[in-house]
Scaffold this motif. Structure first.
Motif, mmCIF file in Angstrom:
data_model
loop_
_atom_site.group_PDB
_atom_site.id
_atom_site.type_symbol
_atom_site.label_atom_id
_atom_site.label_comp_id
_atom_site.label_asym_id
_atom_site.label_seq_id
_atom_site.Cartn_x
_atom_site.Cartn_y
_atom_site.Cartn_z
ATOM 1 N N ARG A 1 99.894 11.281 10.189
ATOM 2 C CA ARG A 1 99.306 10.559 11.319
ATOM 3 C C ARG A 1 100.365 10.272 12.399
ATOM 4 N NH1 ARG A 1 95.621 12.267 9.276
ATOM 5 N NH2 ARG A 1 93.706 11.239 8.581
ATOM 6 N N GLU B 1 98.912 14.139 15.684
ATOM 7 C CA GLU B 1 97.755 13.835 16.529
ATOM 8 C C GLU B 1 97.708 14.753 17.748
ATOM 9 O OE1 GLU B 1 95.371 11.985 15.730
ATOM 10 O OE2 GLU B 1 96.259 11.109 13.931
ATOM 11 N N ARG C 1 96.360 18.035 16.624
ATOM 12 C CA ARG C 1 94.921 17.957 16.399
ATOM 13 C C ARG C 1 94.152 18.013 17.730
ATOM 14 N NH1 ARG C 1 96.907 14.214 12.477
ATOM 15 N NH2 ARG C 1 96.503 14.966 10.355
ATOM 16 N N GLY D 1 98.096 6.549 20.862
ATOM 17 C CA GLY D 1 97.962 7.073 19.512
ATOM 18 C C GLY D 1 98.019 5.955 18.487
#
Length: 789
Positions: free
Chosen positions: A552, A557, A560, A776
Motif C-alpha cells: 500500500r 498506489e 494501480r 494517498g
C-alpha cells in the motif's frame, strides 16, 4: 471572463503558489537565519539617539539695531534678517570649529572590547595635558593606547599589539606631538582599571566638518522664523552638549558682532564730532568779525523789501509787454486780411470794446458765408453785410492802434521804474551776500553737529543693550528615550523580508531556468490532447524496486492508478485484444525498464497472465529487477535455459515457449522473455518476421504483453516494431527529461509512427506529486522523517 477561463486562471495561480509552498522548510529556515542575524546585528551595533533644539530668530528693529544710527540714510536696511541667511550662519564651518574646540571633541576616548568598542565622553578616567601649542594639537592626527594598570600608573603604547611602557600619572611622556602629561580623574578611574583605552587625536577641522554634515538645520515652516536643529549620535549627552554649544556660539558671535559694529560706529561719530566742533567755532568767529568790521545790522530785511518790489514791477512790465505784442500782432493780421474771414477772439487783450467788436465782426462774417450758399455777392443783403464788415474792421484797426500807443508808454514807464529798483539793489554792499554765505555755513555745521550728538547717544544705548539674534525655545533634548537607530521593528521586519526573499528569488530563478518536466501537470500542459496516464513517485535506495501484491505504498498506489487508466484505454478500443503494450522513452536512464517491470507486476497481482519482453536487445536490464532471493524460477527451457529474444530471432528452430521464463516474484507469477545476448546486428534481427510471429503468438495466450523497448531518440529499434504495438507508453523522468524533447514523440505521433501514444511521468518527487500522491492512504510501513512533518 468565462467560468472556464477563471477556473484555469485560478489553477495556474494555485500551481505557482504550490511551487513555493512546497519549499516551506527553506522559507522557515531562511527566516530563522534572518532573525538570528538581526539579533546579532542589534546586539553589536552601536545605537544612536536623536536630539533636537529649537530657536526663534528675532527680527531686528531700527530702534535696537546697531545700524539704527544710520537708518535715516536709507542704506544697509534690506535683507538683514532673512531666515535662510541665519540658517547658513548657524551651520557655518567656523561655528562648528569653535564647538569642537570648546568641547574638545577632537580628543576621543574609546574602551576596547572583545567584539564591540565603547566611546567614553563625560566619565573619562584621565585627562591629557598637552605641552605643545593649541595650533599644533588642533591640526594633528595621532593615536595611542593606554592600559590602566592601577590608580597610580598606566601603560602607554603606539600600537594595539605592541608592549606597553609603564608611566606614572603626572610624568612627561614624549610623543610625536610633543610632551604630554596624563593626570587621573579619581572619580571614574577605578571603573576602567585593567581595560585598554584608545585615544584618537583628530584635526579639529575634520571633526567639525563631520558634525557639520551630521547636524540638520531647517525652518519649521516656509514662512516661520523658528529653526529646528537635530542630530543623531551614539552618546545622548554628547549630542545634547553639541547642540547647546552650537546655539551658544551662534548667539555669542551675534552679540560680539553687534558690539564690534557699535564700537566702530561710536568711534566714527566721536571723531566727526571733534572735527565739526572745530569747524563750527571757526564759522561763528568769522560771522562775528564780519559784522563788527562792516557795521552790518539787518541787510536781509532791506534786500527782501527791494526784491519784493522788483518782482512786482517785473510782473507788471511783463504783462504790459504781452498786451503790446498781442495788439501789434492783431493789427498786423487785420491789415493783411483782404477778404472777410473770421478774426481770432479771446486772445487775451484787456480792452473789452475790441473783444466785443471782434465778436460782432465774426458773427456777420459767418452770416455772410451762410447767405452765400443761396445767393451771390450782388445780393442787396450781401452788399449791406459787406459794408458793415468794412466799417467794423476799420473800427477794430483804429482801436488796436490806440491801444498800441498806450501800452508803449506804459512799458517805458515800468522799465524805468525797474531800472531804478535794480540800481538800488545792485548798489547795496557786497557784504550782504558774504554775510549770508557765512550764516548758511554756520547753520549747516550746527545742524550736523546736533545730529551726530544725538546718534552718539543712540549708539551708546544700543551697545549697552546688545542682545542675541535668537531666542532659545527648546534647549537640546532627546526626541525619544530609546535609540532611533537601529530600529528593532524595522530590522526584524527587514530580516523577515530578506529571509523570504532569498529562497523566493532562488526558487523563482530556478523555475525561470528550469527546462525540465517535474510533474504530471507540466507534462499535460505540453501534450494537450494526449493522455498522461501515470505519475510514478521517486523510489529511495532502501525501497523495493518491485511492487508487491498487498503493498500500500505510494509507488504501489501509483502503479494501480496506471493499471486502471491503461485498462480503460484498452477497453475503449473495440477491435482486437489491444494487449500489446510498448514501454519506451527518449533516452536511456528515464526508467522505462522500471516502469515496464512494475507494470507487469501490478497487472500480475490481479491473477492475469502477463508476459514481459525485454526488447531492448542493445542494453538489456530486465535481469537487474528479476533476480535475488524474492524471485524463484518456476519453469525453464528444455534446452539450455539461457535463450532470450536475440536467440529466438536468430535461431528459427526455437519456439516462443523455449525462451519464456516463468518466475515467482514475491507472491505473483509472471512470464519473462529476457533480451538475450547482445547481437552485432540488432536492427536487422528486429526487422524480421520472427518478431511479428512472436507478438501474434503471445498476444493470443496472454492477457497483457509488456514490451520493454529501446529509447526512441538513441536508436531506431523501437520504431521498427511500433506497427505491432496496440499501446505505447512513453516514459519521461521528472527533473531529467527536457520539455523541448517532448516535441520528438509528438511529431512521431502526427506522422502515425506511434499508435496509441500515452505518457508517464517517472521519478516525481513527493513534493511535486499530484493529487494521487498528496491524498494517498500511505498504508506502507515506511516511516516519515522528523523534518518532513
Amino acid at each position: 471572463m468565462e467560468s472556464k477561463d477563471l477556473i484555469n486562471s485560478n489553477m495556474n495561480l494555485a500551481e505557482v503558489l504550490k511551487g513555493y509552498i512546497r519549499h516551506w522548510k527553506w522559507f522557515l529556515l531562511c527566516c530563522g537565519i534572518g532573525i538570528f542575524i538581526a539579533m546579532i546585528y542589534l546586539r553589536y551595533t552601536t545605537p544612536e539617539f536623536a536630539v533636537q533644539a529649537k530657536l526663534h530668530i528675532l527680527e531686528e528693529k531700527n530702534s535696537s539695531s546697531e545700524l539704527a544710527a544710520f537708518s535715516d540714510l536709507e542704506f544697509l536696511s534690506e535683507g538683514v534678517n532673512k531666515i535662510e541667511d541665519e540658517i547658513e550662519i548657524l551651520n557655518s564651518r567656523s561655528n562648528f570649529i569653535q564647538v569642537v574646540k570648546d568641547l574638545q571633541l577632537n580628543v576621543k576616548y574609546t574602551v576596547l572590547g572583545n567584539v564591540k568598542n565603547s566611546e567614553i565622553y563625560n566619565r573619562r578616567p584621565f585627562k591629557i595635558n598637552f605641552i605643545a601649542t593649541d595650533s599644533i594639537i588642533n591640526s594633528s592626527d595621532f593615536t595611542f593606547f593606554s592600559k590602566l594598570s592601577s590608580s597610580s600608573s598606566f601603560g602607554y603604547s603606539l600600537d594595539l599589539d605592541s608592549p606597553s611602557k609603564i608611566f606614572s600619572y603626572g610624568e612627561n611622556i614624549s610623543t610625536p606631538l610633543g610632551d604630554i602629561v596624563i593626570t587621573p580623574n579619581l572619580d571614574y578611574l577605578k571603573d576602567y582599571i585593567g581595560q585598554k583605552i584608545r585615544i584618537n587625536i583628530t584635526p579639529v577641522v575634520s571633526v567639525a566638518e563631520s558634525y557639520q554634515q551630521k547636524v540638520a538645520i531647517g525652518a519649521t515652516d516656509e514662512l516661520s522664523n523658528i529653526i529646528t536643529i537635530s542630530l543623531t549620535d551614539p552618546i545622548p549627552q554628547k549630542g545634547l552638549d553639541i547642540l547647546n554649544k552650537l546655539v551658544e556660539v551662534y548667539n555669542s558671535n551675534a552679540v560680539e558682532d553687534k558690539k564690534i559694529i557699535a564700537d566702530r560706529t561710536s568711534n566714527f561719530i566721536d571723531e566727526r564730532i571733534r572735527e565739526i566742533s572745530k569747524e563750527l567755532t571757526s564759522v561763528d568767529q568769522s560771522a562775528q568779525e564780519f559784522k563788527t568790521e562792516k557795521g552790518v545790522t539787518d541787510i536781509a530785511n532791506e534786500s527782501n523789501i527791494a526784491l519784493n518790489v522788483s518782482a512786482s514791477n517785473r510782473q507788471e512790465l511783463e504783462n504790459a509787454r504781452t498786451q503790446l505784442n498781442i495788439a501789434s500782432s492783431m493789427n498786423s493780421y487785420l491789415s493783411e486780411e483782404n477778404g472777410f474771414e473770421v478774426l481770432p477772439s479771446n486772445v487775451g487783450l484787456s480792452d473789452g470794446s475790441i473783444a466785443n467788436t471782434t465778436a460782432r465782426y465774426n458773427e456777420l462774417v459767418l452770416e455772410r458765408k451762410r447767405l452765400l450758399k443761396s445767393a451771390d455777392e450782388k445780393n442787396p443783403i450781401i452788399v449791406n453785410l459787406d459794408q458793415q464788415l468794412v466799417g467794423l474792421k476799420q473800427s477794430i484797426s483804429s482801436s488796436l492802434s490806440g491801444m498800441e500807443r498806450n501800452l508803449g508808454l506804459q512799458v517805458n514807464n515800468l522799465s524805468g521804474q525797474l531800472s531804478r529798483i535794480n540800481s538800488k539793489i545792485y548798489s547795496a554792499p557786497k557784504n550782504s551776500r558774504e554775510l549770508r554765505d557765512i550764516e548758511r555755513q554756520q547753520q549747516t555745521t550746527e545742524s550736523l553737529f546736533l545730529y551726530l550728538l544725538q546718534k552718539r547717544e543712540e549708539s551708546q544705548i544700543t551697545m549697552a543693550s546688545s542682545s542675541p539674534k535668537s531666542k532659545i525655545i527648546d534647549y537640546a533634548y532627546l526626541i525619544q528615550q530609546g535609540p532611533v537607530k537601529p530600529k528593532k521593528t524595522i530590522v526584524y521586519l527587514a530580516s523577515l523580508i530578506l529571509g523570504l526573499l532569498v529562497p523566493f528569488s532562488i526558487i523563482y530563478v530556478n523555475q525561470l531556468l528550469d527546462n525540465k518536466i517535474n510533474n504530471k501537470n507540466e507534462l499535460e500542459n505540453l501534450v494537450k490532447g494526449i493522455n498522461v496516464i501515470g505519475e510514478i513517485p521517486s523510489v529511495g535506495r532502501k525501497d523495493d524496486l518491485l511492487v508487491k501484491k498487498d503493498d500500500r505504498s505510494v509507488l504501489s498506489e501509483s502503479m494501480r492508478i496506471l493499471r486502471t487508466n491503461l485498462d480503460y484505454i484498452i477497453k475503449s478500443k473495440k477491435n482486437g485484444r489491444n494487449n500489446i503494450i510498448f514501454v519506451t522513452s527518449t533516452v536511456p536512464g528515464e526508467g522505462k525498464t522500471f516502469i515496464s517491470s512494475n507494470l507487469a507486476m501490478i497487472l500480475a497481482s490481479t491473477e492475469k497472465k502477463v508476459l514481459l519482453i525485454g526488447a531492448d536487445i542493445r542494453n538489456p536490464k530486465l535481469h537487474n529487477f528479476f533476480a535475488g532471493k524474492n524471485v524463484d524460477k518456476l519453469k525453464v527451457s528444455k534446452k539450455t535455459g539461457d535463450e532470450g529474444l536475440t536467440e529466438y530471432l536468430f535461431n528459427h528452430s526455437l519456439s516462443s515457449q523455449d525462451i519464456i521464463k516463468s518466475l515467482l516474484v514475491h507472491t505473483s507469477t509472471i512470464d519473462i522473455i529476457y533480451s538475450g545476448k547482445v547481437p552485432p546486428n540488432p536492427s536487422e534481427l528486429l526487422m524480421g518476421d520472427r518478431m511479428k510471429q512472436l507478438f501474434e503468438e503471445t498476444s493470443q495466450h496472454y492477457d497483457y504483453v509488456i514490451v520493454d523497448t529501446a529509447p526512441l531518440m538513441v536508436v531506431t529499434d523501437t520504431l521498427l516494431l511500433t506497427e505491432y504495438a496496440d499501446q505505447i507508453l512513453y516514459v519521461t523522468r521528472a527533473g531529467n527529461t527536457e520539455k523541448k524533447v517532448i516535441e520528438f514523440p509528438m511529431k512521431l505521433k502526427e506522422e502515425g509512427k506511434l499508435p496509441g501514444l500515452s505518457f508517464i511521468v517517472n521519478d516525481v518527487k513527493e513534493s511535486n506529486l499530484g493529487y494521487g500522491g498528496k491524498y494517498g492512504y500511505h498504508y506502507g510501513k515506511g516511516t516519515t522523517k522528523w523534518w518532513k512533518f
